[in-house]
Design a protein around this motif. Structure first.
Motif, PDB file in Angstrom:
ATOM      1  N   GLY A  89       0.794  -1.222   0.000  1.00 46.58           N
ATOM      2  CA  GLY A  89       0.000   0.000   0.000  1.00 46.58           C
ATOM      3  C   GLY A  89       0.826   1.270   0.000  1.00 46.58           C
ATOM      4  O   GLY A  89       0.276   2.369  -0.037  1.00 46.58           O
ATOM      5  N   GLU A  90       2.142   1.154   0.052  1.00 51.91           N
ATOM      6  CA  GLU A  90       3.031   2.311   0.065  1.00 51.91           C
ATOM      7  C   GLU A  90       3.809   2.376  -1.247  1.00 51.91           C
ATOM      8  O   GLU A  90       4.022   1.356  -1.901  1.00 51.91           O
ATOM      9  CB  GLU A  90       4.010   2.222   1.232  1.00 51.91           C
ATOM     10  CG  GLU A  90       3.323   2.187   2.577  1.00 51.91           C
ATOM     11  CD  GLU A  90       4.277   1.949   3.722  1.00 51.91           C
ATOM     12  OE1 GLU A  90       3.836   2.134   4.871  1.00 51.91           O
ATOM     13  OE2 GLU A  90       5.440   1.569   3.507  1.00 51.91           O
ATOM     14  N   THR A  91       4.249   3.576  -1.582  1.00 51.04           N
ATOM     15  CA  THR A  91       5.025   3.777  -2.798  1.00 51.04           C
ATOM     16  C   THR A  91       6.255   4.608  -2.481  1.00 51.04           C
ATOM     17  O   THR A  91       6.150   5.632  -1.808  1.00 51.04           O
ATOM     18  CB  THR A  91       4.189   4.536  -3.853  1.00 51.04           C
ATOM     19  OG1 THR A  91       2.976   3.832  -4.068  1.00 51.04           O
ATOM     20  CG2 THR A  91       4.941   4.661  -5.156  1.00 51.04           C
ATOM     21  N   ALA A  92       7.409   4.166  -2.966  1.00 53.13           N
ATOM     22  CA  ALA A  92       8.643   4.934  -2.836  1.00 53.13           C
ATOM     23  C   ALA A  92       9.036   5.409  -4.233  1.00 53.13           C
ATOM     24  O   ALA A  92       9.005   4.630  -5.189  1.00 53.13           O
ATOM     25  CB  ALA A  92       9.745   4.076  -2.230  1.00 53.13           C
ATOM     26  N   PHE A  93       9.366   6.705  -4.349  1.00 51.61           N
ATOM     27  CA  PHE A  93       9.747   7.232  -5.657  1.00 51.61           C
ATOM     28  C   PHE A  93      10.783   8.339  -5.496  1.00 51.61           C
ATOM     29  O   PHE A  93      10.975   8.890  -4.407  1.00 51.61           O
ATOM     30  CB  PHE A  93       8.522   7.727  -6.433  1.00 51.61           C
ATOM     31  CG  PHE A  93       7.681   8.747  -5.720  1.00 51.61           C
ATOM     32  CD1 PHE A  93       7.911  10.105  -5.874  1.00 51.61           C
ATOM     33  CD2 PHE A  93       6.642   8.341  -4.886  1.00 51.61           C
ATOM     34  CE1 PHE A  93       7.119  11.030  -5.217  1.00 51.61           C
ATOM     35  CE2 PHE A  93       5.847   9.266  -4.230  1.00 51.61           C
ATOM     36  CZ  PHE A  93       6.091  10.618  -4.396  1.00 51.61           C
ATOM     37  N   LEU A  94      11.461   8.635  -6.603  1.00 51.14           N
ATOM     38  CA  LEU A  94      12.484   9.667  -6.601  1.00 51.14           C
ATOM     39  C   LEU A  94      11.861  11.013  -6.283  1.00 51.14           C
ATOM     40  O   LEU A  94      10.890  11.427  -6.927  1.00 51.14           O
ATOM     41  CB  LEU A  94      13.183   9.717  -7.962  1.00 51.14           C
ATOM     42  CG  LEU A  94      14.280  10.767  -8.106  1.00 51.14           C
ATOM     43  CD1 LEU A  94      15.450  10.452  -7.172  1.00 51.14           C
ATOM     44  CD2 LEU A  94      14.752  10.831  -9.550  1.00 51.14           C
ATOM     45  N   ASN A  95      12.416  11.683  -5.300  1.00 53.70           N
ATOM     46  CA  ASN A  95      11.946  13.013  -4.921  1.00 53.70           C
ATOM     47  C   ASN A  95      12.895  14.080  -5.474  1.00 53.70           C
ATOM     48  O   ASN A  95      12.449  15.121  -5.936  1.00 53.70           O
ATOM     49  CB  ASN A  95      11.865  13.105  -3.397  1.00 53.70           C
ATOM     50  CG  ASN A  95      11.207  14.369  -2.919  1.00 53.70           C
ATOM     51  OD1 ASN A  95      10.037  14.581  -3.161  1.00 53.70           O
ATOM     52  ND2 ASN A  95      11.970  15.221  -2.241  1.00 53.70           N
ATOM     53  N   TYR A  96      14.212  13.804  -5.444  1.00 50.01           N
ATOM     54  CA  TYR A  96      15.202  14.778  -5.878  1.00 50.01           C
ATOM     55  C   TYR A  96      16.504  14.065  -6.198  1.00 50.01           C
ATOM     56  O   TYR A  96      16.903  13.139  -5.484  1.00 50.01           O
ATOM     57  CB  TYR A  96      15.429  15.829  -4.780  1.00 50.01           C
ATOM     58  CG  TYR A  96      16.507  16.823  -5.101  1.00 50.01           C
ATOM     59  CD1 TYR A  96      16.262  17.879  -5.967  1.00 50.01           C
ATOM     60  CD2 TYR A  96      17.772  16.708  -4.541  1.00 50.01           C
ATOM     61  CE1 TYR A  96      17.257  18.803  -6.272  1.00 50.01           C
ATOM     62  CE2 TYR A  96      18.773  17.633  -4.836  1.00 50.01           C
ATOM     63  CZ  TYR A  96      18.512  18.662  -5.703  1.00 50.01           C
ATOM     64  OH  TYR A  96      19.493  19.568  -6.008  1.00 50.01           O
ATOM     65  N   SER A  97      17.169  14.499  -7.255  1.00 52.50           N
ATOM     66  CA  SER A  97      18.506  14.017  -7.595  1.00 52.50           C
ATOM     67  C   SER A  97      19.338  15.225  -7.972  1.00 52.50           C
ATOM     68  O   SER A  97      19.106  15.844  -9.018  1.00 52.50           O
ATOM     69  CB  SER A  97      18.444  13.020  -8.758  1.00 52.50           C
ATOM     70  OG  SER A  97      19.752  12.628  -9.139  1.00 52.50           O
ATOM     71  N   GLY A  98      20.263  15.598  -7.098  1.00 56.76           N
ATOM     72  CA  GLY A  98      21.077  16.788  -7.330  1.00 56.76           C
ATOM     73  C   GLY A  98      22.553  16.453  -7.369  1.00 56.76           C
ATOM     74  O   GLY A  98      22.946  15.304  -7.542  1.00 56.76           O
ATOM     75  N   ILE A  99      23.360  17.456  -7.187  1.00 54.43           N
ATOM     76  CA  ILE A  99      24.807  17.269  -7.239  1.00 54.43           C
ATOM     77  C   ILE A  99      25.304  16.559  -5.983  1.00 54.43           C
ATOM     78  O   ILE A  99      26.069  15.597  -6.071  1.00 54.43           O
ATOM     79  CB  ILE A  99      25.515  18.629  -7.389  1.00 54.43           C
ATOM     80  CG1 ILE A  99      25.128  19.283  -8.706  1.00 54.43           C
ATOM     81  CG2 ILE A  99      27.032  18.453  -7.307  1.00 54.43           C
ATOM     82  CD1 ILE A  99      25.555  20.730  -8.822  1.00 54.43           C
ATOM     83  N   HIS A 100      24.889  17.036  -4.806  1.00 53.60           N
ATOM     84  CA  HIS A 100      25.447  16.553  -3.543  1.00 53.60           C
ATOM     85  C   HIS A 100      24.511  15.679  -2.727  1.00 53.60           C
ATOM     86  O   HIS A 100      24.908  15.161  -1.683  1.00 53.60           O
ATOM     87  CB  HIS A 100      25.876  17.738  -2.683  1.00 53.60           C
ATOM     88  CG  HIS A 100      26.910  18.588  -3.337  1.00 53.60           C
ATOM     89  ND1 HIS A 100      28.206  18.171  -3.531  1.00 53.60           N
ATOM     90  CD2 HIS A 100      26.832  19.830  -3.877  1.00 53.60           C
ATOM     91  CE1 HIS A 100      28.888  19.120  -4.133  1.00 53.60           C
ATOM     92  NE2 HIS A 100      28.073  20.142  -4.362  1.00 53.60           N
ATOM     93  N   ASN A 101      23.270  15.559  -3.136  1.00 55.06           N
ATOM     94  CA  ASN A 101      22.348  14.708  -2.385  1.00 55.06           C
ATOM     95  C   ASN A 101      21.194  14.266  -3.278  1.00 55.06           C
ATOM     96  O   ASN A 101      20.996  14.798  -4.362  1.00 55.06           O
ATOM     97  CB  ASN A 101      21.840  15.403  -1.115  1.00 55.06           C
ATOM     98  CG  ASN A 101      21.030  16.644  -1.390  1.00 55.06           C
ATOM     99  OD1 ASN A 101      20.118  16.642  -2.210  1.00 55.06           O
ATOM    100  ND2 ASN A 101      21.340  17.723  -0.707  1.00 55.06           N
ATOM    101  N   GLY A 102      20.482  13.298  -2.775  1.00 53.22           N
ATOM    102  CA  GLY A 102      19.304  12.798  -3.459  1.00 53.22           C
ATOM    103  C   GLY A 102      18.307  12.335  -2.417  1.00 53.22           C
ATOM    104  O   GLY A 102      18.680  12.016  -1.281  1.00 53.22           O
ATOM    105  N   SER A 103      17.030  12.322  -2.807  1.00 52.76           N
ATOM    106  CA  SER A 103      16.022  11.921  -1.829  1.00 52.76           C
ATOM    107  C   SER A 103      14.960  11.030  -2.455  1.00 52.76           C
ATOM    108  O   SER A 103      14.656  11.128  -3.637  1.00 52.76           O
ATOM    109  CB  SER A 103      15.381  13.139  -1.161  1.00 52.76           C
ATOM    110  OG  SER A 103      14.683  13.922  -2.101  1.00 52.76           O
TER     111      SER A 103
END
Length: 142
Positions: free
Chosen positions: A11-25
């Protein structure tokens, strides 16, 4: 995302929130519509006060609850085996967090140093992604 793994449940979904130079979420959308965002990076500064202790200790990780005005979040510090110091590694925030012991069930959804070959989906961040030298979402054969 690199060596950070998010473990969604039914029932949960994980997806890319942010992909940058120094971090990702990665954003974890819970079955009730609330969110938790797990950000991995090496750019965080420690948010703890000198007298503040961790709320949880597990292996080489220390988990600190930070109530910074309107935002409550957790900062996960990872042991740097080269110098024996703990360094910020993960920032956990979101509408599902309450600031009490029940948050442990959400914080436990993130793990580090698990073989990403076992993941359904993987994501990258960093200069290689920005310059197009590596894909943001590489195929992992699954």
């Amino acid at each position: 995302m690199q060596d950070m793994v998010i473990l969604p449940q039914v029932g949960e979904t994980a997806f890319l929130n942010y992909s940058g130079i120094h971090n990702g979420s990665i954003r974890l959308r819970l079955a009730n519509g609330e969110d938790i965002v797990f950000t991995l990076g090496e750019i965080f500064r420690p948010q703890t006060t000198p007298a503040q202790g961790p709320v949880w200790i597990e292996g080489g990780m220390r988990y600190y609850a930070i109530n910074d005005g309107p935002e409550l979040f957790y900062q996960v510090m990872r042991l740097d085996e080269e110098d024996g110091r703990y360094r910020p590694a993960i920032h956990i925030a979101g509408s599902a967090l309450s600031g009490n012991r029940s948050d442990r069930r959400w914080v436990d959804r993130v793990a580090l140093e698990i073989d990403p070959q076992n993941c359904t989906r993987t994501y990258n961040f960093g200069w290689g992604v920005i310059f197009g030298e590596e894909p943001v979402a590489p195929a992992n054969g699954q």
